[in-house]
Scaffold this active site. Structure first.
Site, PDB file in Angstrom:
ATOM      1  N   SER A 101       0.918  -1.450   0.128  1.00 25.32           N
ATOM      2  CA  SER A 101       0.091  -0.191   0.014  1.00 25.32           C
ATOM      3  C   SER A 101       1.359   1.485   0.227  1.00 25.32           C
ATOM      4  CB  SER A 101      -1.031  -0.247   0.892  1.00 25.32           C
ATOM      5  OG  SER A 101      -0.397   0.205   2.502  1.00 25.32           O
ATOM      6  N   LYS A 102       0.212   2.122  -0.163  1.00 26.87           N
ATOM      7  CA  LYS A 102       1.247   3.684   0.160  1.00 26.87           C
ATOM      8  C   LYS A 102       1.624   3.816   1.202  1.00 26.87           C
ATOM      9  CE  LYS A 102      -2.781   3.855  -1.228  1.00 26.87           C
ATOM     10  NZ  LYS A 102      -3.873   3.145  -0.225  1.00 26.87           N
ATOM     11  N   ARG A 103       2.246   3.212   2.117  1.00 23.35           N
ATOM     12  CA  ARG A 103       2.478   3.446   2.710  1.00 23.35           C
ATOM     13  C   ARG A 103       4.083   2.204   3.105  1.00 23.35           C
ATOM     14  NH1 ARG A 103       0.302  -0.797   6.028  1.00 23.35           N
ATOM     15  NH2 ARG A 103       1.998  -1.828   6.145  1.00 23.35           N
TER      16      ARG A 103
END
Length: 499
Positions: A254-256
RNA sequence: GGCGCAUUCGUCUAGCGGCCCAGGACACCUCCCUCUCAAGGAGGAGACCACCGGUUCGAAUCCGGUAUGCGCUACCA
């Protein structure tokens, strides 16, 4: 040769496709091309609440950039148009109606509030959350009553209470579920839009999809789909559930985890062919040694059955390495063309545009084996374009030498090369290498001083090649400036320690 | 909690009963090449094949269980 397969990539326009998601598109595309079949692009836009502006364009652009051309879908149309689910509503409604007629589905009038309450109560009792089938066995009279009151409804699948449902996964073999653990899922929402569970079956059927290739998060809902195919009397397509791509911490990417959407990789200077290669190799293998493999060979050798069962962690370092390999394999002209937009964007405004293509083609070979990403071109070559170099004069002082000695060496070097009959790699080397010996300095020291003088930095492409591309006039001018900079440093030093 | 899927070097993988005291790649380390940085070349370190049982003359490979991880469990896909 296998039978031509009809593969489909069916993203929902709720955001930018990320690296994991696009890999399934790549596998779809590869298998379609491998079998001489078709790659269909279908947009699953049935969730009006989650639609994101610009997402569709981003999806299309991501596929185009990676070279996954679609035979049917948005922009190109096809025999099964339209390819947007929001434009195919009548098909789902007809299917739902047929399912109701056949006793495989029923209307449910429960409100979301009641469902919410229900789930809460079940959670409190530590029961699995599931619909309690309140509307499943309404009598005709009860049904007529709510119907006449104009109560909104959804359509639910009438899940068999007993028995089991199995399907064959091309990768994992037979997978079986007890029907009793499946609840009566919603097929048609109260807004008249289908859920994925219905739409995917209807569309895959009518579009003649032969292989459903998707992420493994879909395994648990596959029995629902299989039952729907059977209820409708349709053939069940092949199923292939591929594993997920994980971030460094082993959770779903994910973006993380930094950059995840495809176009960001483009902007960061990755080559589409490198990303394509890396992504297919991440979770698929040809044999025990092949890493670098062309798109053509991939099409020839791609085998769905060799897709890995296990989720894999996205490893940027390996992608970087692979990108470097692809960069090195480009011709100078190709690399120049690829790198041009990055220079255009990254060079300071003082540099006049457009950058000369001919000049660039001469520069690029000097850094080709030194860059892993196209973006790095700017830092490595800006001194070829910028007229006034800015650097710390002290970096002109070679390691192990005094400022005065460096000054003397540079001045001597300037003298030797300025009058060269020919300004070439060999003549420059022929003049400078012996000079180091005469001066009793290491070649590294001499060349280092010149390097800084001419490029403004200690790390740069090979010296002679750089001098040649820069040209005699500019090289000499820069050297002169460095000599005076060195002189100033010496003067300053004297002023400080002198009488 | 229930159901499902998975489990080989730090990471990606090869392996589908003996060729494996496990091969390749990235990253890492050493050396070579060398005007810096790279690239390249040669080596090295790194996996008791998750664990426990079983089947077999023989198992990373087959079977069962356990553990762990992940996924699903929405009128989202």
């Amino acid at each position: 040769m296998e039978k031509p397969a009809r593969m489909r990539y069916a993203p929902s326009p709720t955001g930018k496709p990320h690296i994991g998601n696009i890999r399934t598109a790549i596998y779809d595309w590869l298998h379609a091309r491998h079998t001489g079949g078709q790659f269909v692009l279908r947009i699953e836009d049935t969730d009006r609440a989650r639609l994101v502006e610009g997402a569709l364009e981003n999806i299309l652009e991501s596929l185009r950039w990676l070279g996954c051309d679609w035979d049917e879908g948005p922009e190109v149309g096809g025999p099964h148009a339209p390819y947007f689910q929001s434009l195919r509503l009548h098909l789902y409604r007809e299917a739902a109606a047929e399912l109701i007629d056949k006793g495989w589905a029923y209307k449910c009038y429960c409100t979301s509030e009641r469902l919410e309450e229900l789930r809460k109560a079940q959670a409190a009792r530590k029961e699995p959350p599931r619909y309690d089938r309140l509307c499943r066995d309404l009598t005709p009279a009860e049904r007529a009553k709510v119907e006449n009151a104009g109560t909104p409804h959804v359509v639910r699948f009438k899940m068999p209470l007993t028995g089991q449902t199995s399907f064959e996964d091309l990768l994992r073999g037979e997978i079986t579920f007890e029907n009793a653990v499946l609840d009566d899922h919603v097929l048609l929402k109260s807004d008249g839009f289908p859920t994925y569970q219905l739409a995917v079956v209807v569309d895959d059927h009518f579009m003649g999809i032969t292989h459903v290739l998707r992420g493994e998060e879909w395994i648990s809902s596959t029995p629902r789909h299989v039952l729907t195919y059977q209820a409708m009397g349709w053939a069940v397509p092949e199923h292939v559930h591929i594993s997920l791509i994980l971030g460094k911490d082993r959770s779903k990417l994910s973006k993380r985890h930094g950059a995840v959407d495809v176009l960001t990789y483009r902007d960061q200077g990755y080559l589409p062919e490198a990303l394509f290669n890396y992504l297919t190799i991440l979770g698929w293998s040809l044999d025990d040694k092949t890493e670098i493999i062309s798109r053509e060979d991939l099409v020839t050798y791609f085998d769905i059955r060799r897709i890995s069962h296990t989720s894999s962690i996205f490893n940027v370092e390996k992608l970087d390495w692979m990108n470097g390999v692809y960069i090195r394999n480009l011709t100078a002209a190709e690399l120049a063309a690829r790198v041009l937009p990055f220079l255009d964007r990254g060079l300071p405004p003082s540099v006049s545009r457009p950058v000369s293509r001919d000049y660039l083609v001469r520069i690029v070979p000097l850094v080709q084996e030194r860059i892993k990403k196209l973006t790095e071109i700017v830092d490595l070559t800006d001194f070829f374009f910028v007229e006034d170099l800015e650097y710390d004069p002290l970096s002109l002082v070679a390691k192990g030498l005094t400022a005065a000695a460096s000054h003397a060496a540079l001045s001597e070097a300037r003298g030797r090369i300025s009058g060269l009959a020919e300004w070439s790699h060999d003549s420059l080397e022929g003049a400078l290498r012996p000079l180091a010996e005469e001066l009793q300095v290491k070649t590294g020291q001499l060349f280092g001083i010149l390097r800084v003088a001419v490029t403004g930095r200690t790390v740069a492409p090979p010296l002679f090649e750089t001098l040649v591309v820069l040209g005699r006039q500019r090289a000499l001018a820069r050297t002169d400036k460095a000599i005076s900079l060195l002189q100033q440093a010496i003067d300053l030093e004297r002023g400080k320690t002198g009488p």
